[in-house]
Design a protein around this motif. Sequence first.
Motif, PDB file in Angstrom:
ATOM      1  N   ILE A 165       0.863  -1.370  -0.006  1.00 14.82           N
ATOM      2  CA  ILE A 165       0.010  -0.041   0.034  1.00 14.82           C
ATOM      3  C   ILE A 165       0.683   1.169  -0.011  1.00 14.82           C
ATOM      4  N   ALA A 166       1.959   1.135   0.791  1.00 14.84           N
ATOM      5  CA  ALA A 166       2.813   2.337   0.991  1.00 14.84           C
ATOM      6  C   ALA A 166       3.436   2.503  -0.263  1.00 14.84           C
ATOM      7  N   GLU A 167       4.190   1.661  -0.992  1.00 19.13           N
ATOM      8  CA  GLU A 167       4.928   1.873  -2.217  1.00 19.13           C
ATOM      9  C   GLU A 167       4.363   1.129  -3.284  1.00 19.13           C
ATOM     10  N   GLY A 168       3.438   0.263  -3.093  1.00 23.84           N
ATOM     11  CA  GLY A 168       3.338  -0.399  -4.223  1.00 23.84           C
ATOM     12  C   GLY A 168       1.872  -0.182  -4.829  1.00 23.84           C
ATOM     13  N   THR A 169       0.888  -0.902  -5.598  1.00 26.68           N
ATOM     14  CA  THR A 169      -0.065  -0.675  -6.184  1.00 26.68           C
ATOM     15  C   THR A 169      -1.405  -1.144  -5.565  1.00 26.68           C
ATOM     16  N   ASN A 170      -1.315  -1.433  -4.233  1.00 26.56           N
ATOM     17  CA  ASN A 170      -2.420  -2.239  -3.682  1.00 26.56           C
ATOM     18  C   ASN A 170      -3.457  -0.987  -2.768  1.00 26.56           C
TER      19      ASN A 170
END
Length: 399
Positions: A344-349
């Motif tokens: 969430i913080a860095e990805g696409t989620n």
Amino acid sequence: MSEREELGNGDLLQHRCRRFIKEATLKRLDCIVGTRPNFVKIAPIIRALLRREGFAVRLVHTGQHYDVALNAVFFDELGIPDPDVNLEVGSGTHTEQTARIMLALESVLTNDRPDMLIVVGDVNSTLAATLVASKMLIPVAHVEAGLRSNDRAMPEEVNRIVTDSLCDLLLTTERSASDNLLREGARPERIGFVGNVMIDTLHACLERAVPAGRTFDEIGAGVVASRAEKSGYGFVTLHRPSNVDDEAQLRGLIEALCEITHAIPLLFAVHPRTRAKMEAAGLGRLFEDGRLLATPPLSYLRSLGLMREARLVITDSGGIQEETTALGVPCLTVRDNTERPITIAEGTNTLVGTSPAALKEAAADVLVNGGKCGRVPELWDGNAAERIVDHVRTFLAFR
């Protein structure tokens, strides 16, 4: 030619002595798997171990996932050798399954004791193997340690906490997992930040991933494929008890998926647990118009191909949150929490919760605005297995 004829009596004795000494100095490792996500994680670890000198590897399959045909497909696609031991425990409640694995595995470890166990993930097989080895004073390395959802209603969260409290070597996929372990009192020297071994497998298999169009054709979904060429498509998996065990919740989510299909076709790879709950609730009619396409569970290469080309993925799976982040594909996670916050913080989620209305709103936003771009997290570079083996070698060298 026999060994004696080839070497002669004097050389034969020396040759056998050298071989005996070499075999006696090998570090014997048991790699434990039980479910198909475990297979994805263990495959690069086994390859990395076999590339190094000094290790003898035994693969122990608990049989927690016992679909023989689909297991064989996964083993073949991932290049995993056949298990040396299959406990064939099958299904049951969490307690029943864990107990059966413990009883069967204790006998295996007693008869042929390894120097170390390697366990992966957070399933019942991971917990059971760790408990048995700990009581037998066999050290255990946990790959994917330190992940926390902070929701003990999830059986996997209990498995994670207990496993990490007992393991001797804690190998993490993201720095927040290392922080969790330190807060829980783990000694820093037990922790190794190695990156995400699932991404090793993704990198190794991406070129062989089955194209989405081929999957549509082979499952007889030509109409959906034709529509998908114009609008794209979404890929769906749902299996967690919080989403599928309650009939009203499951019905709401399936109806939400059906509404999303007015904008984009969806391919839903249906877990056996989910299918049974859907059939019991009489939800089959919601698939009749063909926009929401249900399939049985798919092989790794098919799933990878579908995720890679999808406009969005809807899931409650932990591993898929990571794979979509590595692929740069927007992911909507139908849960109230996640043990993989870096996605969430860095990805696409995006964590959308379990509300059907929230799911529809989030999907509409992705289709209009394109969803999160994100980036690939630190050390998700395809080399985690090599770092894992380095930590294992160092640990065993100091024992």
